[in-house]
Design a protein around this motif. Structure first.
Motif, short mmCIF file in Angstrom:
data_model
loop_
_atom_site.label_atom_id
_atom_site.label_comp_id
_atom_site.label_asym_id
_atom_site.label_seq_id
_atom_site.Cartn_x
_atom_site.Cartn_y
_atom_site.Cartn_z
N SER A 157 -10.57 -1.03 -0.21
CA SER A 157 -9.83 -2.17 -0.76
C SER A 157 -9.43 -3.17 0.31
N ALA B 252 -9.14 0.81 5.09
CA ALA B 252 -8.91 1.72 3.95
C ALA B 252 -10.13 2.60 3.78
N ARG C 132 -3.05 0.67 -8.22
CA ARG C 132 -3.26 0.78 -6.78
C ARG C 132 -3.90 -0.49 -6.26
N VAL C 133 -3.70 -0.80 -4.98
CA VAL C 133 -4.35 -1.95 -4.36
C VAL C 133 -5.86 -1.75 -4.43
N GLY C 134 -6.56 -2.74 -4.98
CA GLY C 134 -8.01 -2.65 -5.10
C GLY C 134 -8.49 -1.96 -6.35
N SER D 139 0.83 -1.20 0.00
CA SER D 139 0.00 0.00 0.00
C SER D 139 0.86 1.25 0.00
N HIS E 82 -3.70 2.73 -2.47
CA HIS E 82 -4.87 1.85 -2.43
C HIS E 82 -6.14 2.66 -2.65
N GLU E 83 -7.18 1.95 -3.07
CA GLU E 83 -8.49 2.56 -3.26
C GLU E 83 -9.30 2.46 -1.97
#
Length: 295
Positions: free
Chosen positions: A147, A151, A194-196, A138, A143-144
């Motif tokens: 996610s 977050a 990005r993560v997610g 992250s 990240h979104e």
């Protein structure tokens, strides 16, 4: 950090002044043209981008290292200085800095950035050994919102924040195998998600990595990806330990004492000749950082 624009049909000059003092980015009074709103939003977005970039600079740069210099006159240090000058001319070449703990790998990394074509852009640093695998992912890629647990908002990663600048990956040997694969892709394709998120983002970042381990041995042991090692080891630098440049100790000691005196507001002091002899006779397992702490 969200820019706020107030819009009303019943505002006055005093209301506008009050809103701006309270932190509003702008104040629009009805009626207005559509182009005026579009222009205001564009300025607000650009203002937020510059604010985030400035915040990243302040939180990840040490003022005394903005334009660091190497201290030492031994042949090893002169050779290191020449190598740094050569590598600094490259704008994109990935640099791998190897050396024992405390030898000054981050100082060398910041010196390279300070003399590179990217010196006017941001330099960010990530300590890969200080974060778990999930947090490091992250931290690097962002990240979104939603996610993962916790977050609660979208967050940009260091690769995104360092776009057009330099990213220092400190102790690169400590990252997990899964994250090594994702890092390899960024180095190869200059793109990430990005993560997610499924949205691929392109990025222009020069990567400088440091390690206090022998990555070739880690590759042979199966703990570090061979292909990632070759991607990182494009422009290698090996920093000699302090015990191999004993004649630099008097210069380093004077440098640290002078810097400490300025920081503490005291008169500079010097080591006696006998004390210097003792320092030069020591093996320095903690290298330059240990000498600095003693000073």
């Amino acid at each position: 950090t969200l820019p706020v624009v107030l819009m009303t049909a019943f505002g006055s000059v005093n209301d506008a002044v009050s809103a701006m003092k309270s932190g509003a980015f702008d104040f629009i009074q009805k009626p207005f043209e559509g182009d005026q709103l579009v222009l205001t939003m564009r300025r607000a977005v650009e203002h937020r981008r510059l604010t985030e970039e400035n915040a990243a600079l302040k939180s990840n740069s040490e003022p005394e290292l903005d334009c660091p210099s190497l201290v030492g006159r031994t042949p090893a240090m002169r050779q290191l200085a020449q190598l740094i000058q050569q590598l600094a001319r490259s704008s994109h070449g990935t640099v791998l800095i190897c050396g024992e703990s405390g030898t000054g790998k981050e100082v060398v990394a910041r010196t390279i950035h300070a003399h590179s074509p990217r010196r006017e852009k941001v330099m960010l640093a990530v300590n890969c050994a200080a974060l778990s695998a999930s947090l490091l992912e992250s931290e690097l890629f962002g990240h979104e919102k939603g996610s993962f647990t916790g977050a609660d908002q979208m967050r940009k990663g260091r690769f995104e924040l360092a776009d057009s600048g330099t990213l220092l990956l400190d102790e690169i040997s400590e990252i997990s195998p899964a994250l090594q694969a994702k890092l390899l892709r960024v180095l190869q394709e200059r793109a990430f998600e990005r993560v997610g998120s499924s949205l691929t983002m392109e990025v222009d970042v020069r990567v400088i990595a440091t390690t206090n381990r022998d990555l070739r041995q880690s590759v042979s042991e199966g703990t570090f990806r061979q292909d990632l090692y070759y991607r990182l080891n494009v422009l290698p630098i090996v920093i000699p330990p302090l015990r191999e440049r004993i004649d630099d100790i008097p210069l380093l000691a004077d440098h640290f004492l002078s810097r400490m005196a300025v920081r503490e507001g005291r008169e500079p002091k010097r080591f006696a000749d006998g004390a210097i002899d003792l320092l030069k006779a020591y093996n320095w397992p903690g290298n330059v950082r240990e000498l600095e702490n003693i000073c």
